[in-house]
Design a protein around this motif. Structure first.
Motif, PDB file in Angstrom:
ATOM      1  N   ASP A  53       0.939  -1.100  -0.076  1.00 29.12           N
ATOM      2  CA  ASP A  53       0.012  -0.073   0.082  1.00 29.12           C
ATOM      3  C   ASP A  53       1.015   1.224  -0.125  1.00 29.12           C
ATOM      4  O   ASP A  53       0.570   2.213  -0.731  1.00 29.12           O
ATOM      5  N   ARG A  54       2.013   1.101   0.675  1.00 32.12           N
ATOM      6  CA  ARG A  54       2.960   2.263   0.726  1.00 32.12           C
ATOM      7  C   ARG A  54       3.390   2.610  -0.515  1.00 32.12           C
ATOM      8  O   ARG A  54       3.500   3.788  -1.095  1.00 32.12           O
ATOM      9  N   SER A  55       3.498   1.566  -1.325  1.00 34.20           N
ATOM     10  CA  SER A  55       4.557   1.817  -2.833  1.00 34.20           C
ATOM     11  C   SER A  55       3.151   2.666  -3.556  1.00 34.20           C
ATOM     12  O   SER A  55       3.392   3.357  -4.568  1.00 34.20           O
ATOM     13  N   LEU A  56       1.911   2.235  -3.326  1.00 37.63           N
ATOM     14  CA  LEU A  56       0.762   2.718  -4.333  1.00 37.63           C
ATOM     15  C   LEU A  56       0.669   3.926  -4.122  1.00 37.63           C
ATOM     16  O   LEU A  56       0.032   4.852  -4.822  1.00 37.63           O
ATOM     17  N   GLU A  57       0.902   4.670  -2.659  1.00 37.18           N
ATOM     18  CA  GLU A  57       0.773   6.147  -2.523  1.00 37.18           C
ATOM     19  C   GLU A  57       1.781   6.948  -3.510  1.00 37.18           C
ATOM     20  O   GLU A  57       1.294   7.818  -4.141  1.00 37.18           O
ATOM     21  N   ALA A  58       2.999   6.231  -3.543  1.00 39.13           N
ATOM     22  CA  ALA A  58       3.880   6.972  -4.282  1.00 39.13           C
ATOM     23  C   ALA A  58       3.532   6.898  -6.064  1.00 39.13           C
ATOM     24  O   ALA A  58       3.600   7.916  -6.663  1.00 39.13           O
ATOM     25  N   LEU A  59       3.039   5.860  -6.085  1.00 36.90           N
ATOM     26  CA  LEU A  59       2.588   5.582  -7.568  1.00 36.90           C
ATOM     27  C   LEU A  59       1.517   6.499  -7.984  1.00 36.90           C
ATOM     28  O   LEU A  59       1.280   7.111  -9.160  1.00 36.90           O
ATOM     29  N   ALA A  60       0.499   6.663  -6.954  1.00 32.07           N
ATOM     30  CA  ALA A  60      -0.906   7.516  -7.047  1.00 32.07           C
ATOM     31  C   ALA A  60      -0.043   8.929  -7.425  1.00 32.07           C
ATOM     32  O   ALA A  60      -0.604   9.870  -8.265  1.00 32.07           O
ATOM     33  N   SER A  61       0.809   9.349  -6.753  1.00 38.68           N
ATOM     34  CA  SER A  61       1.328  10.660  -6.721  1.00 38.68           C
ATOM     35  C   SER A  61       2.176  10.953  -8.026  1.00 38.68           C
ATOM     36  O   SER A  61       2.064  11.999  -8.725  1.00 38.68           O
ATOM     37  N   VAL A  62       2.696  10.009  -8.916  1.00 34.96           N
ATOM     38  CA  VAL A  62       3.316  10.136 -10.160  1.00 34.96           C
ATOM     39  C   VAL A  62       2.231  10.307 -11.164  1.00 34.96           C
ATOM     40  O   VAL A  62       2.247  11.039 -12.253  1.00 34.96           O
ATOM     41  N   LEU A  63       0.995   9.720 -10.944  1.00 33.95           N
ATOM     42  CA  LEU A  63       0.000   9.667 -11.838  1.00 33.95           C
ATOM     43  C   LEU A  63      -0.535  11.058 -11.794  1.00 33.95           C
ATOM     44  O   LEU A  63      -1.184  11.555 -12.741  1.00 33.95           O
ATOM     45  N   GLY A  64      -1.007  11.421 -10.625  1.00 31.15           N
ATOM     46  CA  GLY A  64      -1.359  12.659 -10.148  1.00 31.15           C
ATOM     47  C   GLY A  64      -0.610  13.892 -10.986  1.00 31.15           C
ATOM     48  O   GLY A  64      -1.157  14.920 -11.308  1.00 31.15           O
ATOM     49  N   ALA A  65       0.735  13.572 -10.939  1.00 29.90           N
ATOM     50  CA  ALA A  65       1.523  14.846 -11.533  1.00 29.90           C
ATOM     51  C   ALA A  65       1.079  15.169 -12.898  1.00 29.90           C
ATOM     52  O   ALA A  65       1.247  16.278 -13.315  1.00 29.90           O
ATOM     53  N   ALA A  66       0.540  14.120 -13.650  1.00 30.42           N
ATOM     54  CA  ALA A  66      -0.188  14.459 -14.817  1.00 30.42           C
ATOM     55  C   ALA A  66      -1.550  14.856 -14.982  1.00 30.42           C
ATOM     56  O   ALA A  66      -1.869  15.199 -16.044  1.00 30.42           O
ATOM     57  N   SER A  67      -2.239  14.120 -14.070  1.00 29.52           N
ATOM     58  CA  SER A  67      -3.667  14.334 -13.995  1.00 29.52           C
ATOM     59  C   SER A  67      -4.184  15.004 -13.127  1.00 29.52           C
ATOM     60  O   SER A  67      -5.624  15.292 -13.017  1.00 29.52           O
ATOM     61  N   GLN A  68      -3.692  15.325 -11.882  1.00 30.03           N
ATOM     62  CA  GLN A  68      -4.072  16.158 -10.774  1.00 30.03           C
ATOM     63  C   GLN A  68      -5.203  15.156 -10.231  1.00 30.03           C
ATOM     64  O   GLN A  68      -5.933  15.483  -9.295  1.00 30.03           O
ATOM     65  N   ALA A  89      -4.739   7.012 -14.063  1.00 23.57           N
ATOM     66  CA  ALA A  89      -4.093   6.340 -15.218  1.00 23.57           C
ATOM     67  C   ALA A  89      -4.616   6.546 -16.425  1.00 23.57           C
ATOM     68  O   ALA A  89      -3.947   7.200 -17.377  1.00 23.57           O
ATOM     69  N   ALA A  90      -5.890   6.435 -16.623  1.00 26.30           N
ATOM     70  CA  ALA A  90      -6.498   6.979 -17.819  1.00 26.30           C
ATOM     71  C   ALA A  90      -6.348   8.326 -18.397  1.00 26.30           C
ATOM     72  O   ALA A  90      -6.075   8.575 -19.556  1.00 26.30           O
ATOM     73  N   GLU A  91      -6.566   9.178 -17.261  1.00 26.35           N
ATOM     74  CA  GLU A  91      -6.204  10.490 -17.635  1.00 26.35           C
ATOM     75  C   GLU A  91      -5.196  10.940 -18.104  1.00 26.35           C
ATOM     76  O   GLU A  91      -4.885  11.755 -18.674  1.00 26.35           O
ATOM     77  N   ALA A  92      -4.128  10.408 -17.258  1.00 24.27           N
ATOM     78  CA  ALA A  92      -2.674  10.534 -17.563  1.00 24.27           C
ATOM     79  C   ALA A  92      -2.239   9.988 -19.103  1.00 24.27           C
ATOM     80  O   ALA A  92      -1.153  10.162 -19.398  1.00 24.27           O
ATOM     81  N   GLY A  93      -3.217   9.469 -19.754  1.00 27.01           N
ATOM     82  CA  GLY A  93      -2.710   8.769 -21.023  1.00 27.01           C
ATOM     83  C   GLY A  93      -1.721   7.597 -20.802  1.00 27.01           C
ATOM     84  O   GLY A  93      -0.924   7.206 -21.671  1.00 27.01           O
ATOM     85  N   VAL A  94      -1.878   6.687 -19.801  1.00 29.03           N
ATOM     86  CA  VAL A  94      -1.146   5.651 -19.409  1.00 29.03           C
ATOM     87  C   VAL A  94      -1.515   4.238 -20.058  1.00 29.03           C
ATOM     88  O   VAL A  94      -2.777   3.972 -20.152  1.00 29.03           O
ATOM     89  N   ALA A  95      -0.962   3.825 -21.002  1.00 31.38           N
ATOM     90  CA  ALA A  95      -0.946   2.667 -21.819  1.00 31.38           C
ATOM     91  C   ALA A  95      -0.939   1.459 -20.893  1.00 31.38           C
ATOM     92  O   ALA A  95      -1.879   0.433 -21.170  1.00 31.38           O
ATOM     93  N   GLY A  96      -0.145   1.695 -19.958  1.00 28.61           N
ATOM     94  CA  GLY A  96       0.004   0.177 -19.044  1.00 28.61           C
ATOM     95  C   GLY A  96       1.050   0.640 -17.664  1.00 28.61           C
ATOM     96  O   GLY A  96       1.675   1.527 -17.579  1.00 28.61           O
ATOM     97  N   LEU A  97       0.713  -0.334 -16.894  1.00 32.72           N
ATOM     98  CA  LEU A  97       1.426  -0.086 -15.621  1.00 32.72           C
ATOM     99  C   LEU A  97       2.546  -1.198 -15.789  1.00 32.72           C
ATOM    100  O   LEU A  97       2.144  -2.620 -15.820  1.00 32.72           O
ATOM    101  N   TYR A  98       3.751  -1.084 -15.820  1.00 34.42           N
ATOM    102  CA  TYR A  98       4.900  -2.179 -15.921  1.00 34.42           C
ATOM    103  C   TYR A  98       5.291  -2.416 -14.565  1.00 34.42           C
ATOM    104  O   TYR A  98       6.217  -1.351 -13.929  1.00 34.42           O
ATOM    105  N   ILE A  99       5.431  -3.540 -14.056  1.00 32.67           N
ATOM    106  CA  ILE A  99       6.060  -3.767 -13.173  1.00 32.67           C
ATOM    107  C   ILE A  99       7.177  -4.434 -13.122  1.00 32.67           C
ATOM    108  O   ILE A  99       7.370  -5.594 -14.059  1.00 32.67           O
TER     109      ILE A  99
END
Ligand SMILES: Nc1ncnc2c1ncn2[C@@H]1O[C@H](COP(=O)(O)OP(=O)(O)OP(=O)(O)O)[C@@H](O)[C@H]1O
Ligand SMILES: [Mg+2]
Length: 511
Positions: free
Chosen positions: A293-308, A317-327
């Motif tokens: 869950d802690r890692s998800l917070e950081a992930l949310a913040s990078v997606l938010g950086a592009a989509s608020q 992710a959709a709003e940020a134009g993300v084709a995929g999440l690559y693990i």
């Protein structure tokens, strides 16, 4: 021969370019066992340094050792001195020596394709996206000194993005040209939003958790096993290190269909229970959830950086134009990671078939002349300078490059910034910092990395003096006109040349 080399905090992975394939090399330890990595560890043995598997073995025999020299390089810079047993070296020397041993291991202990061997190793190497200039410089320098011909330095998430694009050529389109990279390694977690649109690749946003990774998972398993066995053992106790090694090995055997785990506690000696401990995988995974869950917070913040957007990851992710999440990253081989991400992120989650090797493979793809993809990086943080006067009583922060500024691509000329002013003091004292943010009062804030302080003689009378520690004094009359010229190359290395414009006297410094 061309290679991609991912110098990790925990493990170093190497992928080769082999006629359009990018195999991750396997290395053989002294016992004849093969692994697809070299452990990033150095130990002292009989007064000299040994690295990789030799160091791992020496460390098990209680030799003084050091892990994670990459992390130290990020924290302290190349000149920082470290002691390992009786040997004292600078971090730059340490990394160089490690890489020399790696070069030898590639030649003598790996399955590198023999037909491609020509005595020259051309390598594309990676650094963390938030690595500062001196860390980038030191990485390049150490690889060069160790005998590698470095073609390019690429940010780790960009390399993962390149590997993703190579593997999923149809996933990206003009509406979805971003990949979110989720990199869970041994000791650190990094999330990044990478744009792969057009011919250029660039890291748009990054966020990380410094102390989150597979090491934590080992510890959680150790604690769970000790609880089951009703044994009390503290991390400072003898036996804890060996228990972690055991737990790591057990953790790495967990596959999608594993139901039970067996942890052998015999390394605890008399404390050990009569039988190995048996555990349910589900109990283990339940304990790991909060970490992920802690890692998800950081992930949310990078997606938010592009989509608020907030924590609705799928929408963000959709709003940020993300084709995929690559693990990627070794620790995300644990089935729970992709499972937990799919719960939050939906179907566009792709786990790399080789999570630990994806970055090295992406680097090898970038190294392959037939697959040249332009990689353009951006500053992920602000770089600026405090100019100090009157022994630090007067200081002003001057932002030279803002976060998000694109760095030049390969083959482009350098990015340049200029400052000119008339010197008011005998000595210029410039304290460079990188920071995540700048306040309204124009003060650096967020996570701040200080660089070495640079001294430049403004007055002719002190040109040959030792400047450090010299009293900074106001000049009686107007001083010379000074130019500071900042040049950034494609690797993100910043060089500042300070020049007395009146007579041309100049000095250059690598930040
Ligand atoms: N099959 C596996 N299942 C679970 N964990 C694994 C597996 N293989 C490797 N790991 C874990 O991955 C971690 C190392 O990951 P990786 O090689 O990506 O780290 P690194 O890049 O060196 O470190 P960092 O990203 O912190 O700099 C270790 O904790 C290791 O135990
Ligand atoms: Mg890594």
């Amino acid at each position: 021969m061309r290679l991609g080399i991912d110098l990790g905090t925990t493990r170093t992975l190497v992928a080769a370019c082999d006629r359009g394939n990018y195999p991750v090399l396997a290395f053989t330890n002294a016992g004849g066992d093969a692994y697809d990595y070299v452990p990033s560890i150095t130990a002292e043995k009989d007064g000299r340094l040994v690295h990789g598997f030799d160091a791992e073995e020496a460390a098990l025999g209680k030799a003084p050792h050091l892990r994670s020299c990459k992390r130290l390089l990020g924290r302290h810079g190349p000149e920082h001195r470290v002691s390992i047993g009786s040997v004292e070296v600078s971090l730059l020397e340490l990394v160089t020596d490690y890489l020399r041993a790696l070069r030898l291991a590639i030649l003598e202990r790996s399955n590198v394709p023999r037909e491609g061997l020509d005595g020259v190793f051309e390598a594309v190497v990676s650094v963390p996206a938030n690595a500062h200039s001196s860390q980038r410089w030191a990485t390049l320098e150490a690889f060069r000194r160790a005998g590698f011909d470095v073609l390019r330095l690429i940010n780790e998430p960009s390399a993962a993005g390149i590997e993703f694009a190579h593997r999923h050529p149809n996933a990206l389109n003009s509406r979805r040209e971003h990949v979110a990279v989720y990199d869970l390694g041994g000791g650190t977690f990094d999330a990044a939003l990478v744009c792969l649109g057009g011919a250029r690749h660039e890291v748009v946003a990054t966020a990380g958790v410094q102390e989150l990774g597979g090491d934590d998972f080992d510890r959680v398993l150790a604690e769970l096993a000790l609880e089951k066995a009703a044994v009390v053992l503290a991390p400072s106790d003898a036996g804890w290190g060996a228990l972690l090694v055991e737990c790591r090995a057990v953790k790495e055997t967990i596959g999608a269909s594993t139901r039970r785990l067996t942890v052998d506690l015999s390394s605890l000696g008399e404390l050990a229970p009569a039988e190995p401990i048996s555990l349910q995988v589900t109990d283990y995974f339940e304990r790991l959830r909060p970490w992920i869950d802690r890692s998800l917070e950081a992930l949310a913040s990078v997606l938010g950086a592009a989509s608020q957007s907030s924590l609705d990851l799928e929408n963000a992710a959709a709003e940020a134009g993300v084709a995929g999440l690559y693990i990627v990253g070794g620790a995300s081989a644990l089935p729970l990671v992709a499972r937990q991400l799919r719960e939050r992120f939906g179907r566009r989650v792709h786990r790399s078939p080789h999570p630990a090797g994806a970055i090295a493979m992406g680097l090898a793809i970038a190294a392959d002349a037939d697959e040249v993809t332009a990689v353009r990086e951006r500053f992920t943080r602000h770089l600026g300078v405090f100019r100090e006067a009157e022994s630090g009583q007067n200081k002003v922060f001057d932002r030279i490059f803002s976060s998000g500024t694109p760095m030049p691509g390969m083959g482009d000329g350098p990015l340049i910034a200029l400052r000119t002013y008339r010197a008011a003091h005998n000595v210029g004292q410039l304290r460079f910092v990188e920071c995540g943010d700048v306040t309204e009062q124009r003060e650096p804030t967020g996570d701040i990395t200080p660089h070495a302080t640079i001294h430049f003689p403004y007055a002719k009378s002190v040109r040959h003096a030792a400047l450090e520690g010299l009293a900074i004094e106001r000049l009686a009359s107007d001083g010379p006109r000074i130019e500071e010229r900042y040049e950034v190359d494609a690797a993100g290395v910043v060089v500042v040349t300070i020049r007395d414009l009146d007579d041309g006297f100049a000095r250059a410094f690598t930040l």
